[in-house]
Scaffold this motif. Structure first.
Motif: not given
Length: 137
Positions: A13-39
């Motif tokens: 029951e808990i395994i899908p939540y690990y992947f959902i957490s991972l997915f949103f973390s990756c998306i958020t960090l990627s967006l942040f890095l692109i915006l922070y770089s100014g590119e």
């Protein structure tokens, strides 16, 4: 035997939540890095995917094992959990720089190293608290 089947059921029951957490973390960090770089012209699909893949590798190797340990005693938005994630993030980002052979000693002297490390930890901690820090067992 019944306890084992209950634990397996709870784990499934808990395994899908690990992947959902991972997915949103990756998306958020990627967006942040692109915006922070100014590119902002990097705000396209391919760079976004590349950043997300690198983030996923680091999160799976470093953050997920800690996340599994911390989930044994769930606590939403725990400052202590955040500190654990930040410490591990500093190590993970440093080792990743060593693997990429980008002179990690010089990188540690930059503000970018600290911003990336803290941001990666905060995003993972946030999504972990939203999706996983509840009692599944």
């Amino acid at each position: 035997m019944e306890k084992i089947s209950q634990k397996v059921s709870a784990l499934s029951e808990i395994i899908p939540y690990y992947f959902i957490s991972l997915f949103f973390s990756c998306i958020t960090l990627s967006l942040f890095l692109i915006l922070y770089s100014g590119e902002l012209d990097w705000l396209r699909l391919l760079p976004f995917i590349i950043y997300s893949v690198f983030a996923a590798i680091l999160y799976v190797l470093f953050a997920m094992p800690l996340q599994i340990i911390l989930n044994k005693h769930p606590s939403k938005f725990s400052v202590l959990f955040l500190l654990f994630y930040i410490l591990l993030s500093f190590v993970g980002v440093y080792l990743f720089c060593m693997v990429l052979n980008t002179q990690p000693i010089e990188f540690v002297k930059t503000k970018y190293y600290y911003v990336i490390s803290v941001a990666a930890a905060v995003f993972y901690w946030f999504w972990d608290s939203v999706f996983l820090q509840k009692s599944f067992y």
